[in-house]
Design a protein around this motif. Structure first.
Motif, short mmCIF file in Angstrom:
data_model
loop_
_atom_site.label_atom_id
_atom_site.label_comp_id
_atom_site.label_asym_id
_atom_site.label_seq_id
_atom_site.Cartn_x
_atom_site.Cartn_y
_atom_site.Cartn_z
N THR A 277 7.61 -38.15 -52.93
CA THR A 277 6.75 -38.87 -53.86
C THR A 277 7.38 -38.85 -55.26
O THR A 277 8.26 -38.03 -55.56
CB THR A 277 5.36 -38.25 -53.93
OG1 THR A 277 5.48 -36.92 -54.47
CG2 THR A 277 4.72 -38.20 -52.55
N TYR A 278 6.90 -39.73 -56.10
CA TYR A 278 7.32 -39.72 -57.50
C TYR A 278 7.05 -38.35 -58.12
O TYR A 278 7.90 -37.82 -58.86
CB TYR A 278 6.60 -40.83 -58.26
CG TYR A 278 6.87 -40.85 -59.74
CD1 TYR A 278 7.96 -41.53 -60.26
CD2 TYR A 278 6.02 -40.19 -60.63
CE1 TYR A 278 8.21 -41.55 -61.63
CE2 TYR A 278 6.26 -40.20 -62.00
CZ TYR A 278 7.35 -40.89 -62.50
OH TYR A 278 7.60 -40.91 -63.86
N ASP A 279 5.90 -37.76 -57.81
CA ASP A 279 5.57 -36.43 -58.34
C ASP A 279 6.64 -35.41 -57.96
O ASP A 279 7.09 -34.60 -58.79
CB ASP A 279 4.23 -35.96 -57.79
CG ASP A 279 3.05 -36.79 -58.30
OD1 ASP A 279 3.26 -37.59 -59.23
OD2 ASP A 279 1.95 -36.64 -57.75
N TRP A 295 6.33 -37.00 -66.49
CA TRP A 295 5.58 -37.91 -65.61
C TRP A 295 5.28 -39.19 -66.37
O TRP A 295 4.79 -39.17 -67.51
CB TRP A 295 4.28 -37.24 -65.18
CG TRP A 295 3.69 -37.85 -63.93
CD1 TRP A 295 3.88 -37.43 -62.66
CD2 TRP A 295 2.80 -38.97 -63.86
NE1 TRP A 295 3.19 -38.23 -61.77
CE2 TRP A 295 2.51 -39.18 -62.48
CE3 TRP A 295 2.23 -39.83 -64.80
CZ2 TRP A 295 1.67 -40.21 -62.05
CZ3 TRP A 295 1.40 -40.85 -64.37
CH2 TRP A 295 1.13 -41.03 -63.01
N ASP A 298 10.53 -43.72 -66.29
CA ASP A 298 11.21 -44.43 -65.21
C ASP A 298 12.56 -43.78 -64.95
O ASP A 298 13.15 -43.16 -65.84
CB ASP A 298 11.41 -45.91 -65.57
CG ASP A 298 11.59 -46.79 -64.34
OD1 ASP A 298 11.60 -46.25 -63.22
OD2 ASP A 298 11.73 -48.01 -64.51
N ILE A 317 11.54 -43.02 -52.51
CA ILE A 317 10.68 -42.41 -53.53
C ILE A 317 9.42 -43.26 -53.57
O ILE A 317 9.48 -44.46 -53.83
CB ILE A 317 11.36 -42.37 -54.91
CG1 ILE A 317 12.71 -41.66 -54.83
CG2 ILE A 317 10.45 -41.68 -55.93
CD1 ILE A 317 13.48 -41.67 -56.14
N PHE A 320 4.75 -44.47 -57.15
CA PHE A 320 5.08 -44.48 -58.57
C PHE A 320 3.80 -44.65 -59.40
O PHE A 320 2.79 -45.17 -58.92
CB PHE A 320 6.02 -45.65 -58.88
CG PHE A 320 7.45 -45.40 -58.51
CD1 PHE A 320 8.39 -45.03 -59.46
CD2 PHE A 320 7.88 -45.55 -57.19
CE1 PHE A 320 9.71 -44.81 -59.13
CE2 PHE A 320 9.19 -45.31 -56.83
CZ PHE A 320 10.12 -44.94 -57.81
N VAL A 338 -1.52 -43.88 -59.22
CA VAL A 338 -0.24 -44.21 -58.57
C VAL A 338 -0.48 -45.37 -57.62
O VAL A 338 -1.61 -45.61 -57.17
CB VAL A 338 0.35 -42.99 -57.81
CG1 VAL A 338 0.62 -41.84 -58.76
CG2 VAL A 338 -0.56 -42.56 -56.66
#
Length: 429
Positions: A277-279, A295, A298, A317, A320, A338
């Motif tokens: 994940t983005y996290d 957080w 980009d 990924i 976002f 998200v």
């Protein structure tokens, strides 16, 4: 007349080939002619005592890139890179080339780019463009055999599809128009008519970027699918990319060898691909060398490269921040900050090659997102209407052809993956 590509079909036979002299060397009584015909390369062997004197003299006066017809007998030769040679019996000169500017010595990249119309004749560039054609063939083969219909979106559009200002402006009679940066919104309309569709064509970005991953004009394949949600969207991408890489390995072994590509890295490409994940990506970056990354930021090239280097396969990924992505991407119902999106990052530092998302299908939410991004309603009223008349869950993705080819070929810069690149300071030739 035959082609070098089909030479294996004619072992022991005399054939005629039309081509150009790529290189030449002589031992005094034998001339070795490196020939190319646009489909491949082959060595022609001319023995002085076995041909008429005028044939020998014609061969002697050939210069690099002189054009000829050549007759000869095909034979197998394990020492040859192609596995075959041609015992030349006759040749006919079409034109003697005069002072060909690209020799076998080293040339600077700017010189070669200035002579791109000639540089594409070289063995390496020929290999790259052959692989590019195979990648296109493989992508379309996968989509065409899995129920997708090819739909052609317009190149001239009334506005940006993503709200960006990096557009090329022109006049459409008495109206403003822009060169398309994506056919996606039109593919959404087409998917509501045809179920599974894709576009394949040129797209244009006016951002003033000079990186090795960027072109001003590039080609995109953009599938869009009705009744497909986020998870299935990722699975389709895995299946397609796996099929593409396998087809290139099967059909372009010689070209990959010319480029010195490590096949073991490509042979490892098979789904399922790892997902973070983005996290998780943010936490990884903060721990591994980018403590200042926060957080909502980009990813840039260094961030994508660090993440990719942790995997031997492409890595998704996902999820976002909603505000970081385009207005049409669907927020996660369980966590609206998200969205149901993903970037597929190629291994070996090649960056994002596919961007995807599930699209918003709620007409009220899409209206809110449209207004929040201050987009021109008059230009895309039709797009909003798609949710008014039979809205359904739908998803799609876009694959940048040149980045994908650069990764498969193992090239440093995307400029070699397109016949005539358009970059920030280059529109010639």
């Amino acid at each position: 007349m035959t082609t070098i590509r089909d030479i294996a079909k004619h072992v022991g036979q005399e054939v005629k080939i039309g081509g150009w002299l790529y290189n030449k060397r002589s031992s005094g009584k034998i001339q070795f002619l490196q020939l190319r015909d646009g489909t491949g390369f082959i060595q022609g062997v001319l023995v002085k005592k076995q041909v008429a004197p005028e044939i020998w003299e014609d061969a002697k006066r050939l210069t690099q890139e002189s054009s000829v017809y050549v007759w000869g007998t095909v034979r197998s030769d394990e020492r040859s890179a192609t596995g075959y040679e041609l015992d030349v019996t006759k040749l006919e000169v079409i034109q003697i080339a005069d002072d060909y500017p690209i020799s076998n010595k080293e040339h600077g990249i700017e010189f070669l780019m200035d002579h791109r119309h000639l540089w594409i004749r070289s063995r390496k560039q020929h290999a790259v463009l052959t692989i590019r054609a195979e990648v296109i063939r493989a992508i379309q083969n996968y989509l065409d055999t899995n129920g997708f219909s090819l739909i052609d979106p317009p190149v001239l559009t009334p506005s940006s599809c993503e709200g960006t200002t990096d557009l090329f402006h022109t006049k459409y009679f008495d109206e403003d128009a822009y060169l398309s940066q994506s056919g996606q919104l039109y593919m959404e309309a087409a998917a509501m008519a045809m179920n599974k569709v894709y576009s394949f064509g040129p797209t244009f970005r006016a951002e003033k970027s000079k990186t090795r991953r960027h072109l001003i004009e590039f080609w995109m394949i953009e599938p869009e699918m009705a009744f497909v949600e986020h998870e299935e969207n990722l699975e389709i991408q895995e299946q397609m990319l796996t099929a593409v890489v396998k087809q290139v390995i099967t059909n372009c072994k010689q070209e990959l060898a010319i480029l010195g590509r490590d096949l073991t890295k490509l042979e490892n490409i098979e789904g399922p691909f790892p997902r973070i994940t983005y996290d998780e990506a943010v936490a990884f970056l903060q721990k591994e060398g980018f403590p200042e990354f926060k957080w909502g930021d980009d990813f840039g090239s260094p961030h994508e490269t660090l993440i990719a280097n942790s995997y031997e396969k492409p890595v998704f990924i996902t999820h976002f921040p909603t505000e970081l992505k385009s207005f049409y991407m669907k927020p996660d119902p369980n966590r609206p900050e998200v969205c149901l999106s993903a970037d597929l990052i190629a291994p070996e530092g090649y960056g994002e090659i596919i961007g995807s998302s599930q699209r918003i299908d709620d007409p009220i939410l899409l209206e809110e997102r449209y207004e929040a991004h201050d987009l021109p309603r008059e230009a895309y009223q039709w797009y909003l209407e798609l949710r008014k008349y039979g809205t359904v869950p739908h998803s799609g993705f876009g694959i940048g052809l040149e980045r994908a080819v650069a990764w498969i070929c193992g090239l440093e810069h995307v400029r070699e993956t397109i016949p005539f690149p358009r970059m920030l300071n280059r529109m010639y030739p």
